[in-house]
Design a protein around this motif. Sequence first.
Motif, PDB file in Angstrom:
ATOM      1  N   LEU A  90       0.833  -1.202   0.000  1.00  0.00           N
ATOM      2  CA  LEU A  90       0.000   0.000   0.000  1.00  0.00           C
ATOM      3  C   LEU A  90       0.873   1.260   0.000  1.00  0.00           C
ATOM      4  CD1 LEU A  90      -2.725  -1.098   2.591  1.00  0.00           C
ATOM      5  CD2 LEU A  90      -2.973  -0.951   0.110  1.00  0.00           C
ATOM      6  N   ALA A  91       1.933   1.236   0.818  1.00  0.00           N
ATOM      7  CA  ALA A  91       2.833   2.396   0.873  1.00  0.00           C
ATOM      8  C   ALA A  91       3.523   2.610  -0.470  1.00  0.00           C
ATOM      9  CB  ALA A  91       3.864   2.186   1.983  1.00  0.00           C
ATOM     10  N   ALA A  92       3.927   1.506  -1.117  1.00  0.00           N
ATOM     11  CA  ALA A  92       4.582   1.622  -2.425  1.00  0.00           C
ATOM     12  C   ALA A  92       3.622   2.199  -3.455  1.00  0.00           C
ATOM     13  CB  ALA A  92       5.085   0.253  -2.875  1.00  0.00           C
ATOM     14  N   SER A  93       2.348   1.815  -3.395  1.00  0.00           N
ATOM     15  CA  SER A  93       1.360   2.356  -4.328  1.00  0.00           C
ATOM     16  C   SER A  93       1.204   3.865  -4.138  1.00  0.00           C
ATOM     17  CB  SER A  93       0.006   1.660  -4.125  1.00  0.00           C
ATOM     18  OG  SER A  93       0.095   0.292  -4.453  1.00  0.00           O
ATOM     19  N   VAL A  94       1.155   4.297  -2.880  1.00  0.00           N
ATOM     20  CA  VAL A  94       1.011   5.730  -2.598  1.00  0.00           C
ATOM     21  C   VAL A  94       2.213   6.506  -3.119  1.00  0.00           C
ATOM     22  CG1 VAL A  94       0.876   7.464  -0.775  1.00  0.00           C
ATOM     23  CG2 VAL A  94      -0.481   5.373  -0.605  1.00  0.00           C
ATOM     24  N   VAL A  95       3.406   6.009  -2.799  1.00  0.00           N
ATOM     25  CA  VAL A  95       4.633   6.743  -3.153  1.00  0.00           C
ATOM     26  C   VAL A  95       4.893   6.703  -4.655  1.00  0.00           C
ATOM     27  CG1 VAL A  95       7.135   6.806  -2.872  1.00  0.00           C
ATOM     28  CG2 VAL A  95       5.673   6.391  -0.888  1.00  0.00           C
ATOM     29  N   LEU A  96       4.826   5.500  -5.239  1.00  0.00           N
ATOM     30  CA  LEU A  96       5.197   5.346  -6.649  1.00  0.00           C
ATOM     31  C   LEU A  96       4.109   5.849  -7.591  1.00  0.00           C
ATOM     32  CD1 LEU A  96       7.173   4.262  -8.773  1.00  0.00           C
ATOM     33  CD2 LEU A  96       6.034   2.044  -8.582  1.00  0.00           C
ATOM     34  N   LEU A  97       2.887   5.317  -7.413  1.00  0.00           N
ATOM     35  CA  LEU A  97       1.814   5.664  -8.344  1.00  0.00           C
ATOM     36  C   LEU A  97       1.191   7.018  -8.025  1.00  0.00           C
ATOM     37  CD1 LEU A  97      -0.004   2.212  -8.654  1.00  0.00           C
ATOM     38  CD2 LEU A  97       1.787   3.183 -10.097  1.00  0.00           C
ATOM     39  N   GLY A  98       1.142   7.383  -6.750  1.00  0.00           N
ATOM     40  CA  GLY A  98       0.510   8.643  -6.374  1.00  0.00           C
ATOM     41  C   GLY A  98       1.459   9.819  -6.394  1.00  0.00           C
ATOM     42  N   VAL A  99       2.407   9.833  -5.463  1.00  0.00           N
ATOM     43  CA  VAL A  99       3.295  10.986  -5.296  1.00  0.00           C
ATOM     44  C   VAL A  99       4.259  11.138  -6.460  1.00  0.00           C
ATOM     45  CG1 VAL A  99       5.045  12.042  -3.806  1.00  0.00           C
ATOM     46  CG2 VAL A  99       3.114  10.809  -2.791  1.00  0.00           C
ATOM     47  N   ALA A 100       4.933  10.046  -6.850  1.00  0.00           N
ATOM     48  CA  ALA A 100       5.965  10.140  -7.893  1.00  0.00           C
ATOM     49  C   ALA A 100       5.378  10.209  -9.298  1.00  0.00           C
ATOM     50  CB  ALA A 100       6.928   8.953  -7.785  1.00  0.00           C
ATOM     51  N   GLY A 101       4.376   9.373  -9.571  1.00  0.00           N
ATOM     52  CA  GLY A 101       3.908   9.278 -10.943  1.00  0.00           C
ATOM     53  C   GLY A 101       2.570   9.901 -11.245  1.00  0.00           C
ATOM     54  N   ALA A 102       1.765  10.172 -10.192  1.00  0.00           N
ATOM     55  CA  ALA A 102       0.382  10.652 -10.404  1.00  0.00           C
ATOM     56  C   ALA A 102      -0.286   9.801 -11.488  1.00  0.00           C
ATOM     57  CB  ALA A 102       0.366  12.127 -10.778  1.00  0.00           C
ATOM     58  N   THR A 103      -0.114   8.483 -11.345  1.00  0.00           N
ATOM     59  CA  THR A 103      -0.575   7.526 -12.348  1.00  0.00           C
ATOM     60  C   THR A 103      -1.628   6.630 -11.728  1.00  0.00           C
ATOM     61  OG1 THR A 103       1.572   7.512 -13.452  1.00  0.00           O
ATOM     62  CG2 THR A 103       0.132   5.641 -13.859  1.00  0.00           C
ATOM     63  N   MET A 104      -2.825   6.665 -12.278  1.00  0.00           N
ATOM     64  CA  MET A 104      -3.886   5.821 -11.724  1.00  0.00           C
ATOM     65  C   MET A 104      -4.997   5.639 -12.745  1.00  0.00           C
ATOM     66  SD  MET A 104      -4.737   8.758  -9.014  1.00  0.00           S
ATOM     67  CE  MET A 104      -2.960   9.112  -9.020  1.00  0.00           C
ATOM     68  N   HIS A 149      -8.239  -2.666  -4.320  1.00  0.00           N
ATOM     69  CA  HIS A 149      -7.829  -3.172  -3.021  1.00  0.00           C
ATOM     70  C   HIS A 149      -6.337  -3.032  -2.766  1.00  0.00           C
ATOM     71  CE1 HIS A 149     -11.613  -5.950  -2.779  1.00  0.00           C
ATOM     72  NE2 HIS A 149     -11.886  -4.669  -2.725  1.00  0.00           N
ATOM     73  N   THR A 150      -5.548  -2.882  -3.835  1.00  0.00           N
ATOM     74  CA  THR A 150      -4.097  -2.930  -3.645  1.00  0.00           C
ATOM     75  C   THR A 150      -3.331  -1.822  -4.361  1.00  0.00           C
ATOM     76  OG1 THR A 150      -4.281  -5.342  -3.526  1.00  0.00           O
ATOM     77  CG2 THR A 150      -2.077  -4.442  -3.775  1.00  0.00           C
ATOM     78  N   LEU A 151      -3.708  -1.518  -5.599  1.00  0.00           N
ATOM     79  CA  LEU A 151      -2.873  -0.665  -6.443  1.00  0.00           C
ATOM     80  C   LEU A 151      -3.306   0.798  -6.503  1.00  0.00           C
ATOM     81  CD1 LEU A 151      -2.358  -3.175  -9.386  1.00  0.00           C
ATOM     82  CD2 LEU A 151      -0.597  -2.366  -7.810  1.00  0.00           C
ATOM     83  N   CYS A 152      -4.569   1.083  -6.271  1.00  0.00           N
ATOM     84  CA  CYS A 152      -5.015   2.479  -6.361  1.00  0.00           C
ATOM     85  C   CYS A 152      -4.346   3.316  -5.271  1.00  0.00           C
ATOM     86  CB  CYS A 152      -6.534   2.563  -6.206  1.00  0.00           C
ATOM     87  SG  CYS A 152      -7.144   4.268  -6.136  1.00  0.00           S
ATOM     88  N   PRO A 153      -3.563   4.334  -5.632  1.00  0.00           N
ATOM     89  CA  PRO A 153      -2.848   5.100  -4.604  1.00  0.00           C
ATOM     90  C   PRO A 153      -3.761   5.847  -3.646  1.00  0.00           C
ATOM     91  CG  PRO A 153      -2.611   6.124  -6.770  1.00  0.00           C
ATOM     92  CD  PRO A 153      -3.245   4.792  -6.988  1.00  0.00           C
TER      93      PRO A 153
END
Length: 396
Positions: free
Chosen positions: A228-242, A284-288
């Motif tokens: 979950l933390a990796a999803s927030v950091v990578l997909l949310g903060v770093a990539g804004a990818t969702m 459940h897992t990947l959405c930041p």
Amino acid sequence: MMSHRSAVLLLLFLAALALAHAVRHAPDSSAPVSGEAPLGAEMAAQVFPGTAATRLAAGGGWTLCLDKDGNRLGAVAASRPHMDGILGHGGPVPVLIGADLEGQIRRIVLLENRETPGFVRRVERAGFLEKWSGLSVAQAAALDVDAVSMATMTSSAIARSVKGRLAMLDGMPMEEADGRPGSGVFALSFGPLDAAILVLVAAAVLLFLRVGVLKNPRVFRVARAGMLAASVVLLGVAGATMVSMALIEGWAVAGRIHGGAGVALLVLAAVAFPLVAGRNLYCHTLCPFGALQELLGMLSPRKRHLPHPVSRRLRNVRYVLLVAVVLSLVAGRGLAPDWQEPFSAFRWAAAGWPARIIAILALLAAVLGIHRPWCSYFCSTGALLDAIRKTPKKKG
């Protein structure tokens, strides 16, 4: 298999996407949009002063700028009317985009709008319109820029209008029909972020299958928190990818899957798992944003549960919002993502105030102990993925 209601909803959604493409993009990729006209020479001259005539490029989109001898100077395209659903303080903030013969952005020009003049001057003085200069269309479409302080809504609307229009133009030729190359359905790039997303999706699948040491409940809990933390950091903060309705709509309107390969992989995982495994892996897992809510919920000392009748009625809201999205697409109108989804809040400076407010309220509710409030009650993307989820077979 899916229920009849879910199948009908999915078919309606796909039909809405097809209609959005038919209404707002060229139905024939080898010919200009029916009824589309090139921008006028006077307007094009704002980017290329020597423009004496204009001509529509193959497939529409770009307007070719010609000098008095018929030589090409470059190409221009306007965000209006395609991005008119993106609003500043006073309404849409249309722009004129100019690209040179090499396909690099030459200049962004603000067209007539109803924004407060002071905000416009602040944007221009900050050099905001020059941030895309010198980039290719694909690079400019992917560029994230921070909003201008004290002119946030105006500059954010400009940035989203530029990015949205360039995403539609990416891959469209800047030449006449007889020389147009094929564009294809896919226009995907692959970079470090896409490689990281590939690893993240693979880890999510392993977590879902609970292979090896993940069968140990304690190990699984730790691994899930890390995921979950990796999803927030990578997909949310770093990539804004969702995965979002705005992303799906953009692909439908453009008639092609463009952007990073990692985003396409996320969409594939989001759609495939509900259909095949009956599990909404993405939400459940990947959405930041969902992951951030769950992590904040873990910090809450007390879990709160809404009364069952209230919770049941609220869970219907996201399906109502999904239907509203479908009707908007059927009507040929673009979505206003900041009013419908909070995902842009990961780029706080560039996000509109509706997205910020939605994000703050959802995260505050999560801190207070309500389990994933946005996902549970208001996310239309999650509603779509749940609607197509495979129905488990009844025992006996």
